[in-house]
Design a protein around this motif. Structure first.
Motif, mmCIF file in Angstrom:
data_model
loop_
_atom_site.group_PDB
_atom_site.id
_atom_site.type_symbol
_atom_site.label_atom_id
_atom_site.label_comp_id
_atom_site.label_asym_id
_atom_site.label_seq_id
_atom_site.Cartn_x
_atom_site.Cartn_y
_atom_site.Cartn_z
ATOM 1 N N PHE A 267 0.815 -1.216 0.000
ATOM 2 C CA PHE A 267 0.000 0.000 0.000
ATOM 3 C C PHE A 267 0.853 1.273 0.000
ATOM 4 O O PHE A 267 0.329 2.368 0.214
ATOM 5 C CB PHE A 267 -0.968 -0.010 1.194
ATOM 6 C CG PHE A 267 -2.015 -1.090 1.097
ATOM 7 C CD1 PHE A 267 -3.112 -0.940 0.258
ATOM 8 C CD2 PHE A 267 -1.894 -2.263 1.820
ATOM 9 C CE1 PHE A 267 -4.078 -1.940 0.152
ATOM 10 C CE2 PHE A 267 -2.846 -3.273 1.719
ATOM 11 C CZ PHE A 267 -3.935 -3.118 0.886
ATOM 12 N N GLU B 292 -11.192 -2.949 11.027
ATOM 13 C CA GLU B 292 -11.596 -2.463 9.705
ATOM 14 C C GLU B 292 -12.877 -3.135 9.219
ATOM 15 O O GLU B 292 -13.738 -2.489 8.620
ATOM 16 C CB GLU B 292 -10.450 -2.686 8.705
ATOM 17 C CG GLU B 292 -9.234 -1.821 8.978
ATOM 18 C CD GLU B 292 -9.579 -0.335 9.033
ATOM 19 O OE1 GLU B 292 -9.967 0.217 8.007
ATOM 20 O OE2 GLU B 292 -9.450 0.258 10.118
ATOM 21 N N ARG C 74 -13.884 6.815 2.172
ATOM 22 C CA ARG C 74 -12.632 7.170 2.855
ATOM 23 C C ARG C 74 -12.070 6.018 3.681
ATOM 24 O O ARG C 74 -11.105 6.198 4.407
ATOM 25 C CB ARG C 74 -12.848 8.395 3.757
ATOM 26 C CG ARG C 74 -12.931 9.702 2.961
ATOM 27 C CD ARG C 74 -13.048 10.918 3.850
ATOM 28 N NE ARG C 74 -12.043 11.015 4.891
ATOM 29 C CZ ARG C 74 -10.766 11.326 4.692
ATOM 30 N NH1 ARG C 74 -10.334 11.557 3.479
ATOM 31 N NH2 ARG C 74 -9.933 11.413 5.706
ATOM 32 N N GLN C 75 -12.685 4.838 3.585
ATOM 33 C CA GLN C 75 -12.154 3.711 4.355
ATOM 34 C C GLN C 75 -11.069 3.006 3.558
ATOM 35 O O GLN C 75 -11.361 2.322 2.565
ATOM 36 C CB GLN C 75 -13.258 2.719 4.731
ATOM 37 C CG GLN C 75 -12.689 1.643 5.661
ATOM 38 C CD GLN C 75 -13.735 0.746 6.290
ATOM 39 O OE1 GLN C 75 -14.933 0.941 6.118
ATOM 40 N NE2 GLN C 75 -13.271 -0.245 7.023
ATOM 41 N N ALA C 76 -9.842 3.192 3.963
ATOM 42 C CA ALA C 76 -8.705 2.624 3.229
ATOM 43 C C ALA C 76 -7.525 2.452 4.183
ATOM 44 O O ALA C 76 -7.469 3.113 5.222
ATOM 45 C CB ALA C 76 -8.319 3.564 2.091
ATOM 46 N N TYR D 169 -13.268 -7.520 3.771
ATOM 47 C CA TYR D 169 -12.488 -6.284 3.744
ATOM 48 C C TYR D 169 -11.695 -6.121 2.447
ATOM 49 O O TYR D 169 -11.785 -5.081 1.775
ATOM 50 C CB TYR D 169 -11.539 -6.223 4.951
ATOM 51 C CG TYR D 169 -10.724 -4.950 4.981
ATOM 52 C CD1 TYR D 169 -11.350 -3.712 5.105
ATOM 53 C CD2 TYR D 169 -9.348 -4.973 4.857
ATOM 54 C CE1 TYR D 169 -10.620 -2.533 5.109
ATOM 55 C CE2 TYR D 169 -8.598 -3.800 4.877
ATOM 56 C CZ TYR D 169 -9.245 -2.594 4.998
ATOM 57 O OH TYR D 169 -8.526 -1.426 5.003
ATOM 58 N N LEU E 275 -12.071 -3.478 -0.700
ATOM 59 C CA LEU E 275 -11.011 -2.595 -1.229
ATOM 60 C C LEU E 275 -10.835 -2.769 -2.736
ATOM 61 O O LEU E 275 -10.667 -1.789 -3.466
ATOM 62 C CB LEU E 275 -9.679 -2.883 -0.530
ATOM 63 C CG LEU E 275 -9.546 -2.476 0.935
ATOM 64 C CD1 LEU E 275 -8.133 -2.753 1.421
ATOM 65 C CD2 LEU E 275 -9.905 -1.014 1.175
ATOM 66 N N ALA F 44 -14.653 -0.256 -3.090
ATOM 67 C CA ALA F 44 -14.177 1.049 -2.609
ATOM 68 C C ALA F 44 -14.069 2.095 -3.725
ATOM 69 O O ALA F 44 -14.475 3.255 -3.521
ATOM 70 C CB ALA F 44 -12.846 0.892 -1.877
ATOM 71 N N GLU G 283 -15.336 6.473 -4.080
ATOM 72 C CA GLU G 283 -14.311 7.523 -3.979
ATOM 73 C C GLU G 283 -14.823 8.875 -4.442
ATOM 74 O O GLU G 283 -14.526 9.902 -3.844
ATOM 75 C CB GLU G 283 -13.065 7.129 -4.782
ATOM 76 C CG GLU G 283 -12.178 6.160 -4.017
ATOM 77 C CD GLU G 283 -11.056 5.613 -4.868
ATOM 78 O OE1 GLU G 283 -10.909 6.038 -6.021
ATOM 79 O OE2 GLU G 283 -10.330 4.744 -4.356
#
Lengths: 328, 66
Positions: free
Chosen positions: A41, A162, A180-182, A261, A265, A269, A273
């Motif tokens: 990441f 998470e 914004r969950q990253a 999760y 992502l 996700a 954005e």
């Protein structure tokens, strides 16, 4: 059970990996997983100065241990929330660990910085204790990182944290939060006097591949004396209820948490954005911190608004509304 | 065997022999939510337990703000 690597006696089983490990290879596995997450990441490099939010619990102390062993320049930051003996013991555990490792630790107190404790804040504002606590921690962690000149703010959020947050955001369709969950939140800049100024330091979560049970196992096997007791204000906490429900699913179908999760992502996700990016940011009129208040016409960020309310009521001796905390 | 439970701290007596899985089932504890500790080390689900063992079942799920 036998260790997947050396076939010696295993001490930890990780069912979602269909594997068990001896002490040595479990510790190596966790360190490798964290290193892989940092790289995958693009969280930070060896040249960055890291500020790690430390609570005295298993996650933050285990992460500190891994980061120091990996050679990262990591300073701890402990915020005393004023929750009686629990905060005292949490602070002692954080200081003791820092001393053992010869690591740098910054200690601040919510009471000294702002004039209230978390229990007082809940009483004065009627906010759920965990909500007021989270708001103040996020604000103070960022403020400390900015003031002390750190490049990156690191937190010990693990896979269970998470997934529970994602579960709650989906249950309530908090699309802004989903956007914004990253594992990485890039720094945020605001124009100030013709220049772009950092108002939010880059935030990263290197434990997102590690389950809560594994951080606890790591801490225990490394002899880290973390605070086992639960925060006395957590009773009825929604996040905790979500974790209990998700753990039942994980027990029945190992890998559920990870699939939810990392599937989010990868597959979902990006769809949220644009919602998060559409929010217009502005500087808080009081502290200069970033806020979305321009949309509502309120010149204060949520932290300053809450602080102002709490201090006004404290000065006038008004006890405030009863907290909205629910019993389980 | 003596089994220490947390939050709140207490000790319960459970008859042995048995293994970790059956112990947790009897105590109605989800294995994914705890560590089982004996002599400062961890036990996997298939580990055999004796009548004279002293164990700790330590919860790992924490709540609170994020």
């Amino acid at each position: 059970m036998k260790c997947k690597v050396c076939r010696e006696h295993a001490v930890v089983d990780i069912r979602r990996h269909n594997a068990a490990f001896c002490r040595t290879h479990f510790l190596t596995h966790i360190s490798n997983q964290v290193a892989k997450t940092i790289k995958e990441f693009e969280m930070f490099s060896a040249a960055d100065r890291l500020l790690l939010a430390v609570s005295g619990g298993k996650d933050s102390l285990a992460l500190w241990d891994v980061l120091l062993d990996l050679g990262y320049d990591t300073t701890g930051f402990y915020l005393d929330l004023g929750i009686g003996g629990y905060s005292t013991r949490s602070k002692e555990a954080s200081i003791a660990y820092a001393e053992t490792k010869g690591a740098k630790l910054i200690v601040r107190s919510l009471s000294d910085e702002h004039g209230y404790t978390v229990p007082e804040l809940a009483q004065l504002t009627g906010r759920v204790p965990c909500s007021g606590c989270g708001l103040n921690k996020r604000y103070e962690f960022n403020r400390a990182a900015l003031e002390e000149g750190f490049d990156i703010l690191v937190t010990g959020h693990n896979l269970d944290d998470e997934v529970a947050t994602l579960f709650g955001n989906v249950l309530h369709w908090n699309v802004d939060m989903l956007g914004r969950q990253a594992p990485v939140l890039d720094e945020r800049l605001l124009a100030s006097g013709g220049e772009a100024k950092t108002v939010m330091v880059k935030k990263v979560k290197p434990l997102v591949k590690i389950a809560e049970r594994e951080t606890a196992a790591y801490a225990l096997l490394k002899g880290i004396d973390y605070v086992v007791e639960e925060c006395p204000m957590v009773e009825g906490n929604t996040q905790h209820r979500y974790k209990e429900a998700i753990t039942l699913l994980e027990e029945a179908s190992p890998g559920t948490k990870s699939q939810m999760y990392f599937g989010f992502l990868k597959k979902a996700a990006p769809r949220f954005e644009t919602t998060a990016d559409a929010v217009e940011l502005a500087a808080c009129m009081s502290c200069g911190s970033v806020t979305i208040a321009v949309e509502t016409g309120d010149p204060l960020c949520s932290f300053c608004r809450t602080k102002s309310l709490a201090l006004k009521r404290k000065e006038r001796g008004i006890p405030g509304p009863a907290s909205k905390r629910r019993k389980r | 065997m003596k089994v220490k439970l947390r939050n709140p701290d207490r000790v319960v007596e459970v008859a042995g022999p048995r293994n970790v899985t059956t112990l947790l089932r009897e105590l109605q504890i989800v294995p994914e939510a705890v560590l089982v500790i004996r002599d400062s080390t961890l036990l996997t689900r298939d580990e055999a337990l004796d009548d004279d063992d002293e164990l700790e079942v330590r919860p790992v799920l924490s709540g609170g703000s994020s």
